[in-house]
Design a protein around this motif. Structure first.
Motif, mmCIF file in Angstrom:
data_model
loop_
_atom_site.group_PDB
_atom_site.id
_atom_site.type_symbol
_atom_site.label_atom_id
_atom_site.label_comp_id
_atom_site.label_asym_id
_atom_site.label_seq_id
_atom_site.Cartn_x
_atom_site.Cartn_y
_atom_site.Cartn_z
ATOM 1 N N PRO A 89 54.457 10.604 25.565
ATOM 2 C CA PRO A 89 53.079 10.183 25.183
ATOM 3 C C PRO A 89 52.511 11.189 24.248
ATOM 4 C CG PRO A 89 53.205 11.374 27.301
ATOM 5 C CD PRO A 89 54.594 11.151 26.728
ATOM 6 N N VAL A 90 51.198 10.641 23.454
ATOM 7 C CA VAL A 90 50.390 11.462 22.642
ATOM 8 C C VAL A 90 49.552 12.090 23.491
ATOM 9 C CG1 VAL A 90 49.024 11.232 20.503
ATOM 10 C CG2 VAL A 90 51.123 10.095 20.815
ATOM 11 N N PRO A 91 49.189 13.519 23.218
ATOM 12 C CA PRO A 91 49.717 14.255 22.304
ATOM 13 C C PRO A 91 50.936 15.062 22.916
ATOM 14 C CG PRO A 91 47.812 15.225 23.519
ATOM 15 C CD PRO A 91 47.994 13.813 24.028
ATOM 16 N N GLU A 92 51.028 14.963 24.456
ATOM 17 C CA GLU A 92 52.099 15.813 24.967
ATOM 18 C C GLU A 92 53.509 15.850 24.448
ATOM 19 O OE1 GLU A 92 50.287 13.580 26.525
ATOM 20 O OE2 GLU A 92 49.028 14.763 27.563
ATOM 21 N N GLY A 93 54.014 14.509 24.105
ATOM 22 C CA GLY A 93 55.202 14.260 23.310
ATOM 23 C C GLY A 93 55.588 14.970 21.907
ATOM 24 N N PHE A 94 54.423 15.342 21.419
ATOM 25 C CA PHE A 94 54.837 16.079 20.207
ATOM 26 C C PHE A 94 55.133 17.790 20.560
ATOM 27 C CE2 PHE A 94 52.686 12.263 18.680
ATOM 28 C CZ PHE A 94 52.970 12.211 17.390
ATOM 29 N N TYR A 95 54.962 18.016 21.632
ATOM 30 C CA TYR A 95 55.283 19.445 21.967
ATOM 31 C C TYR A 95 56.491 19.774 22.792
ATOM 32 C CZ TYR A 95 51.107 20.502 19.866
ATOM 33 O OH TYR A 95 50.152 20.522 18.675
ATOM 34 N N LEU A 96 57.348 18.771 23.184
ATOM 35 C CA LEU A 96 58.708 18.948 23.943
ATOM 36 C C LEU A 96 59.802 19.251 23.170
ATOM 37 C CD1 LEU A 96 57.761 16.013 26.297
ATOM 38 C CD2 LEU A 96 57.467 18.283 26.691
ATOM 39 N N LEU A 102 55.893 2.600 16.040
ATOM 40 C CA LEU A 102 57.234 3.111 16.306
ATOM 41 C C LEU A 102 57.959 2.124 17.172
ATOM 42 C CD1 LEU A 102 56.724 6.711 16.870
ATOM 43 C CD2 LEU A 102 57.383 5.613 14.633
ATOM 44 N N PRO A 103 59.253 2.012 16.970
ATOM 45 C CA PRO A 103 60.063 1.220 17.566
ATOM 46 C C PRO A 103 59.794 1.724 19.433
ATOM 47 C CG PRO A 103 61.394 1.974 16.015
ATOM 48 C CD PRO A 103 60.204 2.602 15.810
ATOM 49 N N ALA A 104 59.979 0.846 20.092
ATOM 50 C CA ALA A 104 59.674 1.240 21.431
ATOM 51 C C ALA A 104 60.683 2.215 22.062
ATOM 52 C CB ALA A 104 59.971 -0.117 22.451
ATOM 53 N N ASP A 105 62.031 2.380 21.584
ATOM 54 C CA ASP A 105 62.887 3.301 22.019
ATOM 55 C C ASP A 105 62.571 4.629 21.607
ATOM 56 O OD1 ASP A 105 63.569 2.569 19.369
ATOM 57 O OD2 ASP A 105 65.770 2.537 19.851
ATOM 58 N N LEU A 106 62.105 4.631 20.240
ATOM 59 C CA LEU A 106 61.441 6.082 19.982
ATOM 60 C C LEU A 106 60.328 6.550 20.373
ATOM 61 C CD1 LEU A 106 62.027 8.253 17.746
ATOM 62 C CD2 LEU A 106 60.989 6.777 15.996
ATOM 63 N N LYS A 107 59.374 5.426 20.782
ATOM 64 C CA LYS A 107 58.180 5.747 21.456
ATOM 65 C C LYS A 107 58.226 6.498 22.554
ATOM 66 C CE LYS A 107 55.648 1.957 20.709
ATOM 67 N NZ LYS A 107 54.548 1.199 20.588
ATOM 68 N N ASN A 108 59.508 5.794 23.671
ATOM 69 C CA ASN A 108 59.877 6.312 24.773
ATOM 70 C C ASN A 108 60.442 7.574 24.946
ATOM 71 O OD1 ASN A 108 58.736 4.135 26.311
ATOM 72 N ND2 ASN A 108 60.869 3.133 25.979
ATOM 73 N N GLN A 109 61.275 7.960 23.824
ATOM 74 C CA GLN A 109 61.958 9.106 23.539
ATOM 75 C C GLN A 109 60.977 10.335 23.132
ATOM 76 O OE1 GLN A 109 64.116 9.947 19.973
ATOM 77 N NE2 GLN A 109 65.803 10.730 21.097
ATOM 78 N N MET A 110 59.832 10.014 22.318
ATOM 79 C CA MET A 110 58.985 11.115 21.818
ATOM 80 C C MET A 110 58.003 11.365 23.194
ATOM 81 S SD MET A 110 58.170 10.098 18.089
ATOM 82 C CE MET A 110 56.991 11.269 17.915
#
Length: 141
Positions: free
Chosen positions: A134-141, A124-132
């Motif tokens: 960390p894995v797995p926590e970012g998938f639940y925000l 993924l682009p860095a800006d999208l990774k930062n927005q999402m």
């Protein structure tokens, strides 16, 4: 109903408490079942479950009998609130459209997004990774 107000935003807790309060004791979960309930799972376990469920739905799509897929999709609006794509950040929606077409009312497609973004997170682009996040926590925000 007062008890449920504090867990309104946690479907796993709502479901667990509801089953524990069943009028008929035979319909209540055992303590072992309570302790194995997804409410107690950490983010990694929840994400792994969603990925495995996505894989299962992909395999079911190849089956002649589509009963399970139809049943699964029949609860999509209730499970996702309808158009789940409208609640995603535009940056993510744009990224999704680069690789495949998703139907934003399909529960199976939502699981595909989770699985695909997990499997290709490093790409993924860095800006999208930062927005999402960390894995797995970012998938639940």
């Amino acid at each position: 109903r007062v008890l449920f107000r504090s867990v309104d935003n946690c479907p796993e807790a709502m479901e667990l408490i509801s089953t524990m309060l069943e009028k008929d004791p035979q319909n209540r979960p055992t303590i072992e079942e309570v302790m194995e309930h997804p409410f107690w799972w950490n983010e990694r376990q929840k994400l792994q479950f969603l990925i495995e469920l996505s894989d299962r739905m992909e395999n079911e799509d190849r089956q002649e009998d589509k009963t399970l897929i139809r049943s699964f999709e029949s609860v999509a609006a209730k499970a996702t609130g309808g158009n789940w794509g409208a609640r995603l950040d535009p940056l993510l929606v744009t990224n999704l459209g680069q690789y495949r077409k998703y139907t934003f009312t399909s529960l199976r497609d939502l699981l595909r997004v989770v699985r695909n973004k997990h499997n290709h997170f490093r790409e993924l682009p860095a800006d999208l990774k930062n927005q999402m996040g960390p894995v797995p926590e970012g998938f639940y925000l």
